[in-house]
Design a protein around this motif. Structure first.
Motif, short mmCIF file in Angstrom:
data_model
loop_
_atom_site.label_atom_id
_atom_site.label_comp_id
_atom_site.label_asym_id
_atom_site.label_seq_id
_atom_site.Cartn_x
_atom_site.Cartn_y
_atom_site.Cartn_z
N GLY A 41 0.78 -1.23 0.00
CA GLY A 41 0.00 0.00 0.00
C GLY A 41 0.81 1.27 0.00
O GLY A 41 0.29 2.33 -0.34
N VAL A 42 2.09 1.18 0.37
CA VAL A 42 2.89 2.40 0.50
C VAL A 42 3.26 2.98 -0.86
O VAL A 42 3.49 4.19 -0.98
N ILE A 43 3.30 2.17 -1.91
CA ILE A 43 3.74 2.67 -3.22
C ILE A 43 2.78 3.72 -3.78
O ILE A 43 3.21 4.82 -4.12
N PRO A 44 1.48 3.43 -3.88
CA PRO A 44 0.58 4.49 -4.38
C PRO A 44 0.49 5.69 -3.45
O PRO A 44 0.34 6.82 -3.91
N LEU A 45 0.62 5.47 -2.14
CA LEU A 45 0.57 6.59 -1.20
C LEU A 45 1.80 7.47 -1.36
O LEU A 45 1.70 8.70 -1.37
N ALA A 46 2.98 6.85 -1.51
CA ALA A 46 4.21 7.62 -1.72
C ALA A 46 4.15 8.38 -3.04
O ALA A 46 4.61 9.53 -3.13
N THR A 47 3.58 7.75 -4.07
CA THR A 47 3.42 8.42 -5.36
C THR A 47 2.51 9.63 -5.23
O THR A 47 2.79 10.71 -5.77
N SER A 48 1.44 9.47 -4.47
CA SER A 48 0.50 10.57 -4.25
C SER A 48 1.17 11.71 -3.48
O SER A 48 0.98 12.89 -3.79
N ILE A 49 1.97 11.36 -2.48
CA ILE A 49 2.69 12.37 -1.69
C ILE A 49 3.67 13.13 -2.57
O ILE A 49 3.79 14.35 -2.51
N LYS A 50 4.38 12.40 -3.43
CA LYS A 50 5.34 13.04 -4.33
C LYS A 50 4.63 13.98 -5.29
O LYS A 50 5.08 15.11 -5.53
N LYS A 51 3.50 13.56 -5.84
CA LYS A 51 2.74 14.41 -6.75
C LYS A 51 2.18 15.63 -6.05
O LYS A 51 1.90 16.64 -6.69
N SER A 52 1.98 15.53 -4.75
CA SER A 52 1.45 16.66 -3.99
C SER A 52 2.51 17.67 -3.63
O SER A 52 2.22 18.67 -2.98
N GLY A 53 3.78 17.40 -4.01
CA GLY A 53 4.85 18.37 -3.78
C GLY A 53 5.89 17.97 -2.76
O GLY A 53 6.74 18.78 -2.41
N ALA A 54 5.87 16.75 -2.25
CA ALA A 54 6.87 16.31 -1.29
C ALA A 54 8.23 16.21 -1.97
O ALA A 54 8.33 15.90 -3.16
N SER A 55 9.29 16.46 -1.22
CA SER A 55 10.64 16.37 -1.76
C SER A 55 11.03 14.91 -1.96
O SER A 55 10.40 14.00 -1.44
N ASN A 56 12.12 14.70 -2.72
CA ASN A 56 12.63 13.34 -2.92
C ASN A 56 12.99 12.69 -1.60
O ASN A 56 12.71 11.52 -1.36
N GLY A 57 13.65 13.46 -0.71
CA GLY A 57 14.07 12.91 0.57
C GLY A 57 12.90 12.52 1.44
O GLY A 57 12.90 11.45 2.06
N SER A 58 11.88 13.38 1.49
CA SER A 58 10.70 13.07 2.29
C SER A 58 9.98 11.84 1.75
O SER A 58 9.54 10.96 2.51
N THR A 59 9.86 11.78 0.43
CA THR A 59 9.19 10.64 -0.20
C THR A 59 9.95 9.35 0.09
O THR A 59 9.34 8.33 0.42
N LEU A 60 11.27 9.40 -0.02
CA LEU A 60 12.07 8.20 0.19
C LEU A 60 12.04 7.75 1.65
O LEU A 60 11.90 6.55 1.94
N SER A 61 12.16 8.68 2.58
CA SER A 61 12.13 8.31 4.00
C SER A 61 10.77 7.74 4.38
O SER A 61 10.67 6.78 5.16
#
Length: 366
Positions: free
Chosen positions: A70-90
């Motif tokens: 479940g984390v993959i689509p959520l991380a993708t959504s967070i990234k699309k919402s403007g999260a940085s690479n570091g925040s998305t990866l952590s």
């Protein structure tokens, strides 16, 4: 042959009883947390290329009831919402390693000391990976931020949400206590448990199998040459898909078979955080350099903390670390039965559904 079957069933029974109460309680808590914490709260705090945003992403990810799938689509959504690479990866690393269900199950299987060590080390690995990604990963691409009129009622696109537990579109508007309780239980024992049913089933079987199948001489070899067990575990854990909760019985099986606790810890850390699907997503979404940071940090961090755990537990009998009681309590047995009913239902029901959809028509031809 009959003796091995008996040993396998006994090992499976003991593992199930040790984990089931904590898994069920964790699922209920996860359902409550899902109802009380809107997804937008997570998305609105992870946008800057700063250490603090990475720390917040890690802290947000630890308790969230989202497993590896479940984390993959959520991380993708967070990234699309403007999260940085570091925040998305952590966030992508910390979330699947720990969660309320996994934390409680880890406590039930290994005790508080091991549980705290697992949570703290996962935080450290996630923060280091996020900071390195912000400083040394690919440059940020311009991401279109959501319009101010965005609301929780907006439909979720199918391509952004591929069946994971984060895909719930439930609104967090005010609900009655009864409605919220029903929704929490529906999420816990419906969405979330169905996500982890198959890997949990496989994990329990593998854990019991490892307990009885690994020869004593192999255990002696792995104990004598600890580095060999680390290499074997890393080679299995990195590409393998396994949820944090489902990895516990496998780790317990390794430790009961005599493998060093540090090697089992490596599996608990690297297994849920990496798999072939997530590796592909990280490369596409965050870039090749960030992928190297992702894999390198997890592997080096897991092995380093694994050796640290072996040092801390030097002189301790490995088998004493796994909490399997001689006699299971009534609560443990009932919890185990309930858990197995749900797990088997989610594994078997899709086959009956396909059979109903295809009952003698032309679609049934092979």
């Amino acid at each position: 042959m009959f003796e091995y079957v008996t040993l396998f069933v006994t090992a499976l029974f003991d593992l199930s009883n040790a984990m089931a109460p904590y898994i069920l309680f964790g699922l209920i808590f996860a359902g409550i947390l899902h109802e009380l914490v809107p997804d937008t709260i997570v998305k609105n705090h992870l946008g800057k290329d700063s250490v603090w945003s990475v720390i917040k992403a890690t802290l947000f990810g630890i308790p969230l009831p989202v497993c590896s799938c479940g984390v993959i689509p959520l991380a993708t959504s967070i990234k699309k919402s403007g999260a940085s690479n570091g925040s998305t990866l952590s966030f992508l690393i910390s979330t699947p390693i720990t969660g309320v269900d996994s934390i409680l199950a880890t406590y039930g299987m290994f005790g508080w000391a091991f549980t705290i060590y697992r949570v703290i080390t996962s935080m450290i690995i996630s923060i280091i990976a996020g900071v390195l990604a912000n400083f040394y990963g690919e440059e940020e691409k311009v991401v279109e931020k959501p319009k101010p009129t965005f609301s929780m009622a907006q439909p979720v696109k199918e391509e952004d949400c591929d069946g994971g537990s984060c895909c719930s579109t439930a609104s967090h508007e005010k609900k009655s206590f009864i409605t919220m309780s029903k929704d929490a239980l529906s999420y816990a024992f419906g969405t979330l448990l169905s996500d982890i049913a198959s890997p949990l089933f496989v994990g329990l079987l593998l854990g019991a199998l490892i307990t009885v199948a690994i020869p004593d001489n192999l255990s002696e070899i792995l104990l004598e040459y600890t580095w060999l067990s680390y290499i074997i575990v890393i080679a299995i854990a990195v590409p393998m898909y396994v949820c944090a909760t489902a990895s516990l019985p496998i780790a317990a099986g390794l430790m009961l078979a005599g493998v060093a606790p540090g090697a089992a810890f490596v599996f608990l850390s690297a297994g849920p955080a990496t798999n072939t699907v997530t590796i592909g997503v990280v490369k596409k979404m965050l870039g090749t350099r960030t992928l190297y940071i992702y894999l390198g940090t997890i592997i080096i961090g897991s092995v380093g903390f694994g050796f640290g755990l072996d040092y801390i537990l030097s002189g301790v009998d490995v088998k004493d670390l796994v909490h399997l009681h001689e006699e299971a309590s009534i609560l443990e047995i009932i919890s185990s039965v309930v858990l197995w009913i749900f797990v088997l239902y989610y594994i078997i029901s899709p086959y009956f559904a396909k059979k109903e959809e295809c009952d003698g028509g032309s679609c049934c031809s092979v």
